[in-house]
Design a protein around this motif. Sequence first.
Motif, PDB file in Angstrom:
ATOM      1  N   ALA A  49      46.489  34.307  40.148  1.00  0.00           N
ATOM      2  CA  ALA A  49      46.326  35.970  39.840  1.00  0.00           C
ATOM      3  C   ALA A  49      47.280  36.275  38.810  1.00  0.00           C
ATOM      4  CB  ALA A  49      46.543  36.718  41.072  1.00  0.00           C
ATOM      5  N   GLU A  51      49.038  34.720  36.512  1.00  0.00           N
ATOM      6  CA  GLU A  51      48.922  34.253  35.116  1.00  0.00           C
ATOM      7  C   GLU A  51      47.347  34.700  34.616  1.00  0.00           C
ATOM      8  OE1 GLU A  51      49.695  29.985  35.566  1.00  0.00           O
ATOM      9  OE2 GLU A  51      51.593  30.524  36.151  1.00  0.00           O
ATOM     10  N   GLY A  52      46.723  35.285  35.406  1.00  0.00           N
ATOM     11  CA  GLY A  52      45.356  35.665  35.043  1.00  0.00           C
ATOM     12  C   GLY A  52      44.419  34.731  34.643  1.00  0.00           C
ATOM     13  N   THR A  54      41.110  32.399  35.759  1.00  0.00           N
ATOM     14  CA  THR A  54      39.911  32.386  36.400  1.00  0.00           C
ATOM     15  C   THR A  54      39.545  31.190  37.050  1.00  0.00           C
ATOM     16  OG1 THR A  54      39.259  34.259  35.047  1.00  0.00           O
ATOM     17  CG2 THR A  54      37.646  33.186  36.401  1.00  0.00           C
ATOM     18  N   ASP A  62      40.198  35.904  45.999  1.00  0.00           N
ATOM     19  CA  ASP A  62      39.285  36.738  45.286  1.00  0.00           C
ATOM     20  C   ASP A  62      38.080  37.365  45.943  1.00  0.00           C
ATOM     21  OD1 ASP A  62      40.445  35.725  42.728  1.00  0.00           O
ATOM     22  OD2 ASP A  62      39.726  33.715  43.228  1.00  0.00           O
ATOM     23  N   SER A 115      48.046  41.535  43.470  1.00  0.00           N
ATOM     24  CA  SER A 115      48.071  40.779  42.119  1.00  0.00           C
ATOM     25  C   SER A 115      46.665  40.712  41.389  1.00  0.00           C
ATOM     26  CB  SER A 115      48.583  39.240  42.187  1.00  0.00           C
ATOM     27  OG  SER A 115      49.926  39.207  42.673  1.00  0.00           O
ATOM     28  N   ARG A 116      45.844  40.592  42.443  1.00  0.00           N
ATOM     29  CA  ARG A 116      44.234  40.633  41.563  1.00  0.00           C
ATOM     30  C   ARG A 116      43.818  41.932  41.277  1.00  0.00           C
ATOM     31  NH1 ARG A 116      44.829  36.089  44.115  1.00  0.00           N
ATOM     32  NH2 ARG A 116      43.590  34.389  43.515  1.00  0.00           N
ATOM     33  N   GLY A 118      45.872  44.635  40.899  1.00  0.00           N
ATOM     34  CA  GLY A 118      46.756  45.737  40.271  1.00  0.00           C
ATOM     35  C   GLY A 118      47.612  46.696  40.999  1.00  0.00           C
TER      36      GLY A 118
END
Length: 164
Positions: A49, A51-52, A54, A62, A115-116, A118
């Motif tokens: 999350a 580091e972004g 997918t 998720d 983290s996912r 925001g």
Amino acid sequence: MVQVRVAGVALDAAQQHVILLKPVDAAAASGTILPVWIGAQEATSILVAVEGVTPPRPLAHDLMARLVEALEGAVERVEVTRVEDGTFFAEVTLFTPHGLRVIDARPSDAIALASRMGAPIWVADRVLAEAGVPDDVTEEADESEKLDEFRRFLDDVEPDDFQP
């Protein structure tokens, strides 16, 4: 309460994962960082999350985020509320169509969800005072020196060191 961010995830001398929470406002905690020991899966989920990245298939966190969104909710905030006998406790505050709801959670799960989505992460002042450690490592100019010094710290620290 002090707002924090995920500064990183590391391994201690026993190869246990540690999430490092650093105050957003450096003056708020006078050079303190909060290490929280977590499981390997949670560490991976948080890193994904932060580091972004997918993943090819959704991870459990998720799914949690998608469920919150599908129910027209939002994560308002995550709080690490207390530490007892070396165990950290957290709460997730959700905004729902039925009002705010506060849910007990493990810090690792709460941070992975925040983290996912925001959402801000907060730590109780007392937790930071009891379990925080000096953040002398991030004050240095050379990145490799910082990492070496922090690794030496992790080699010598044990989860029991944070028990009041």
